[in-house]
Design a protein around this motif. Structure first.
Motif, PDB file in Angstrom:
ATOM      1  N   LYS A 124       0.833  -1.189   0.000  1.00 21.11           N
ATOM      2  CA  LYS A 124       0.000   0.000   0.000  1.00 21.11           C
ATOM      3  C   LYS A 124       0.873   1.248   0.000  1.00 21.11           C
ATOM      4  N   ARG A 125       0.332   2.306  -0.624  1.00 16.42           N
ATOM      5  CA  ARG A 125       1.024   3.604  -0.623  1.00 16.42           C
ATOM      6  C   ARG A 125       0.872   4.250   0.746  1.00 16.42           C
ATOM      7  N   VAL A 126       1.984   4.743   1.290  1.00 14.00           N
ATOM      8  CA  VAL A 126       1.979   5.424   2.577  1.00 14.00           C
ATOM      9  C   VAL A 126       2.801   6.702   2.472  1.00 14.00           C
ATOM     10  N   GLY A 127       2.566   7.608   3.393  1.00 17.89           N
ATOM     11  CA  GLY A 127       3.423   8.767   3.540  1.00 17.89           C
ATOM     12  C   GLY A 127       4.469   8.502   4.604  1.00 17.89           C
ATOM     13  N   PHE A 128       5.563   9.268   4.567  1.00 14.85           N
ATOM     14  CA  PHE A 128       6.597   9.089   5.582  1.00 14.85           C
ATOM     15  C   PHE A 128       7.370  10.386   5.793  1.00 14.85           C
ATOM     16  N   VAL A 129       8.004  10.472   6.949  1.00 11.99           N
ATOM     17  CA  VAL A 129       8.991  11.509   7.232  1.00 11.99           C
ATOM     18  C   VAL A 129      10.288  10.799   7.580  1.00 11.99           C
ATOM     19  N   THR A 130      11.411  11.440   7.287  1.00 16.54           N
ATOM     20  CA  THR A 130      12.704  10.838   7.578  1.00 16.54           C
ATOM     21  C   THR A 130      13.550  11.806   8.394  1.00 16.54           C
ATOM     22  N   GLU A 131      14.619  11.277   8.918  1.00 18.16           N
ATOM     23  CA  GLU A 131      15.622  12.082   9.602  1.00 18.16           C
ATOM     24  C   GLU A 131      16.874  12.097   8.738  1.00 18.16           C
ATOM     25  N   GLY A 132      17.425  13.283   8.504  1.00 19.92           N
ATOM     26  CA  GLY A 132      18.597  13.394   7.645  1.00 19.92           C
ATOM     27  C   GLY A 132      18.221  13.860   6.261  1.00 19.92           C
ATOM     28  N   ALA A 133      18.948  13.373   5.254  1.00 18.74           N
ATOM     29  CA  ALA A 133      18.711  13.772   3.868  1.00 18.74           C
ATOM     30  C   ALA A 133      17.394  13.189   3.368  1.00 18.74           C
ATOM     31  N   PRO A 134      16.745  13.870   2.415  1.00 18.57           N
ATOM     32  CA  PRO A 134      15.495  13.321   1.866  1.00 18.57           C
ATOM     33  C   PRO A 134      15.722  11.971   1.197  1.00 18.57           C
ATOM     34  N   ALA A 135      14.786  11.053   1.383  1.00 16.27           N
ATOM     35  CA  ALA A 135      14.804   9.781   0.672  1.00 16.27           C
ATOM     36  C   ALA A 135      14.263  10.010  -0.737  1.00 16.27           C
ATOM     37  N   ARG A 136      14.929   9.447  -1.724  1.00 17.83           N
ATOM     38  CA  ARG A 136      14.556   9.671  -3.117  1.00 17.83           C
ATOM     39  C   ARG A 136      13.936   8.421  -3.731  1.00 17.83           C
ATOM     40  N   GLU A 137      13.276   8.633  -4.869  1.00 16.27           N
ATOM     41  CA  GLU A 137      12.579   7.543  -5.537  1.00 16.27           C
ATOM     42  C   GLU A 137      13.519   6.378  -5.830  1.00 16.27           C
ATOM     43  N   GLY A 138      13.021   5.181  -5.579  1.00 18.40           N
ATOM     44  CA  GLY A 138      13.797   3.974  -5.820  1.00 18.40           C
ATOM     45  C   GLY A 138      14.591   3.481  -4.633  1.00 18.40           C
ATOM     46  N   MET A 139      14.723   4.297  -3.588  1.00 17.68           N
ATOM     47  CA  MET A 139      15.490   3.872  -2.418  1.00 17.68           C
ATOM     48  C   MET A 139      14.730   2.809  -1.633  1.00 17.68           C
ATOM     49  N   GLU A 140      15.465   1.851  -1.099  1.00 18.58           N
ATOM     50  CA  GLU A 140      14.856   0.712  -0.415  1.00 18.58           C
ATOM     51  C   GLU A 140      14.531   1.034   1.041  1.00 18.58           C
ATOM     52  N   ILE A 141      13.395   0.491   1.488  1.00 18.72           N
ATOM     53  CA  ILE A 141      12.959   0.633   2.877  1.00 18.72           C
ATOM     54  C   ILE A 141      13.100  -0.723   3.557  1.00 18.72           C
ATOM     55  N   LEU A 142      13.690  -0.724   4.767  1.00 18.88           N
ATOM     56  CA  LEU A 142      13.991  -1.966   5.467  1.00 18.88           C
ATOM     57  C   LEU A 142      13.320  -1.985   6.837  1.00 18.88           C
ATOM     58  N   ASN A 143      13.032  -3.201   7.309  1.00 14.50           N
ATOM     59  CA  ASN A 143      12.515  -3.356   8.676  1.00 14.50           C
ATOM     60  C   ASN A 143      13.677  -3.514   9.641  1.00 14.50           C
ATOM     61  N   ASP A 144      13.373  -3.771  10.908  1.00 15.74           N
ATOM     62  CA  ASP A 144      14.422  -3.866  11.920  1.00 15.74           C
ATOM     63  C   ASP A 144      15.382  -5.013  11.663  1.00 15.74           C
ATOM     64  N   GLU A 145      14.915  -6.043  10.951  1.00 21.46           N
ATOM     65  CA  GLU A 145      15.784  -7.190  10.657  1.00 21.46           C
ATOM     66  C   GLU A 145      16.641  -6.954   9.417  1.00 21.46           C
ATOM     67  N   GLY A 146      16.463  -5.814   8.770  1.00 21.30           N
ATOM     68  CA  GLY A 146      17.260  -5.509   7.589  1.00 21.30           C
ATOM     69  C   GLY A 146      16.681  -6.038   6.302  1.00 21.30           C
ATOM     70  N   ARG A 147      15.446  -6.550   6.349  1.00 25.05           N
ATOM     71  CA  ARG A 147      14.819  -7.062   5.136  1.00 25.05           C
ATOM     72  C   ARG A 147      14.130  -5.927   4.394  1.00 25.05           C
ATOM     73  N   VAL A 148      14.254  -5.937   3.064  1.00 30.40           N
ATOM     74  CA  VAL A 148      13.615  -4.909   2.240  1.00 30.40           C
ATOM     75  C   VAL A 148      12.110  -5.168   2.222  1.00 30.40           C
ATOM     76  N   ILE A 149      11.337  -4.197   2.668  1.00 29.25           N
ATOM     77  CA  ILE A 149       9.875  -4.366   2.746  1.00 29.25           C
ATOM     78  C   ILE A 149       9.131  -3.277   1.953  1.00 29.25           C
ATOM     79  N   GLY A 150       9.869  -2.438   1.257  1.00 26.78           N
ATOM     80  CA  GLY A 150       9.210  -1.394   0.478  1.00 26.78           C
ATOM     81  C   GLY A 150      10.194  -0.566  -0.314  1.00 26.78           C
ATOM     82  N   LYS A 151       9.641   0.395  -1.054  1.00 26.41           N
ATOM     83  CA  LYS A 151      10.466   1.248  -1.897  1.00 26.41           C
ATOM     84  C   LYS A 151       9.856   2.638  -1.974  1.00 26.41           C
ATOM     85  N   VAL A 152      10.723   3.638  -1.931  1.00 24.66           N
ATOM     86  CA  VAL A 152      10.296   5.032  -2.028  1.00 24.66           C
ATOM     87  C   VAL A 152       9.872   5.330  -3.462  1.00 24.66           C
ATOM     88  N   THR A 153       8.776   6.078  -3.614  1.00 23.97           N
ATOM     89  CA  THR A 153       8.325   6.482  -4.947  1.00 23.97           C
ATOM     90  C   THR A 153       8.485   7.980  -5.189  1.00 23.97           C
TER      91      THR A 153
END
Length: 440
Positions: A356-385
């Motif tokens: 599902k599409r979600v909104g997010f805020v980050t700390e540090g530099a902006p996350a850009r399209e295509g960047m991978e999102i990981l859970n606490d175990e380090g598994r890729v569970i999503g991607k920035v659009t």
């Protein structure tokens, strides 16, 4: 003609940061001078704009770009022209007030004028026009009141999205605006369905409007400007998503109270031969500055609005994109549009929706399209659009698709930014309050 108050001195903000230019230097090497200029003009643009432009741009340097009726005016205003969907469009304008940051903030505080003549208006006529539109749109078009519009989607037979669009009941016809550069994709799909519809006795015809001007006047003071240009018209009774034929500075225009910024505003359709004069008159107003594609993208992202090609595409269902509300209640029961079995199946059984599409805020530099999102175990569970440093709230924000387990607002995840893991928090959208007109 109207009386125009003198232009006051407008406050200026600092120019948009060029912090992201370095990451594009390697990509610029090896391009021809023409392409280098276009690419460099996007260095400070929001990430979604860069992706959308790169995906459509530079396809053929020799090919002549299409020009809107405001092309010469855009050049005179110092517009930095780039290719977008086969059109030459301004990404920013000249001067200290013409960059992404100052024009973005000006639109939030006052009024900005956008050239959106690259969008494609399509008109449908015939006694069965509303019924036909339901063969390719998901909305309840037959019940759409006269002089009102709605956001809708064009699904494919697999349940993905060919495009999103605004559909307005203009009385004697239905008025549809599709995205720039989508004619070769949308129109053959519609024409094929129309051939079947007419073969079965349906009465409908389609007219693609070419050469016209379309401009968006957006911001809290847009209505003040329009009232000055349209004496006698009651804007208090002109609702959000309404559409009317209005005389604007003595030019007959089809005006909708809509836009792509999250602010109150208007999209103004006018004949091509009158577009530049009307735009010039609007820009003569002290509240109004010209705004390019760069700020248009950051504004829509703050407002939580999707950009086709980034936040949805042919593989994305409206349910995954968070657009269930665009599907009319009757249509959820009856279907009758391409991909209905897939889309209605996802409505009936939520287990079929795995992302599902979600909104997010980050700390540090902006996350850009295509960047991978990981859970606490380090598994890729999503991607920035889409992602940008939001000028209005001075925070890095964005949109992403994540697995079902991580939909909930407040969920903390990680995003890989330049070989560094940064904290990402799922949050509700919009990122700034919507200021659409809801009545006096």
């Amino acid at each position: 003609m109207i009386r125009r108050p003198p232009r006051s001195t407008l406050s200026s903000s600092s120019a948009a940061s060029d912090v992201y230019k370095r990451q594009y230097q390697r990509r610029v090497r090896g391009l021809t001078p023409t392409r280098q200029m276009a690419f460099r003009s996007l260095a400070t643009a929001p990430s979604a704009l860069r992706l959308a432009t790169r995906s459509q741009a530079f396809a053929s340097e020799a090919g002549e770009l299409r020009k809107t009726p405001l092309y010469e005016l855009n050049r005179e205003l110092g517009g930095k022209m780039v290719e977008f969907g086969g059109w030459s469009m301004p990404v920013t304008y000249g001067g200290k007030q013409g960059g992404i940051m100052p024009t973005h903030l000006h639109t939030r505080e006052s009024a900005g004028l956008f050239d959106v003549s690259h969008m494609v208006p399509v008109r449908f006529y015939g006694r069965d026009r509303a019924r036909f539109l339901e063969t390719f749109l998901v909305g309840d078009i037959q019940e759409l009141p006269e002089n009102m519009g709605q956001l809708s989607n064009i699904p494919n037979h697999q349940g993905g999205l060919i495009d999103d669009c605004i559909c307005t009941n203009a009385g004697d016809h239905m008025y549809l605006v599709i995205n720039a550069g989508h004619e070769e994709k949308d129109l053959p799909h519609i024409e094929a369905l129309m051939a079947d519809f007419k073969a079965n006795g349906g009465d409908v015809s389609m007219e693609v409007a070419e050469g016209g001007g379309l401009m968006a006047l957006q911001g809290p003071k847009a209505v003040d400007v329009m009232e000055r240009f349209c004496p006698g018209f009651d804007f208090g009774s002109f609702p959000f998503m309404g559409g009317r034929w209005i005389e604007v500075d003595n030019a007959r225009c089809f005006v909708t109270r809509s836009g792509y910024t999250g602010e109150d505003g208007f999209e103004i359709g006018v004949s091509g031969d009158k577009a530049a004069a009307l735009a010039t008159a609007l820009l003569d107003q002290p509240e109004v500055l010209p705004v390019g594609l760069g700020a248009r993208d950051s504004l829509r992202l703050e407002a939580g609005l999707c950009l086709y090609g980034n936040d949805m595409d042919d593989t994305t269902s409206p349910i995954e994109a968070g657009l269930l509300w665009t599907i009319g209640k009757r249509r959820r029961q009856e279907g009758g549009f391409p991909g209905a079995d897939v889309i209605l199946g996802q409505i009936a059984d939520k287990k079929l929706v795995t992302r599902k599409r979600v909104g997010f805020v980050t700390e540090g530099a902006p996350a850009r399209e295509g960047m991978e999102i990981l859970n606490d175990e380090g598994r890729v569970i999503g991607k920035v659009t889409s992602g940008v440093m939001a000028p209005s709230i001075k925070k890095p924000v964005g949109m992403a698709y994540v697995e079902k387990k991580y939909f909930k607002s407040g969920t903390e995840l990680k995003v890989q930014v330049r070989k560094k893991l940064q904290k990402l928090t799922v949050t509700k959208m919009p990122f700034v309050p919507a200021n659409y007109y809801r009545g006096a």
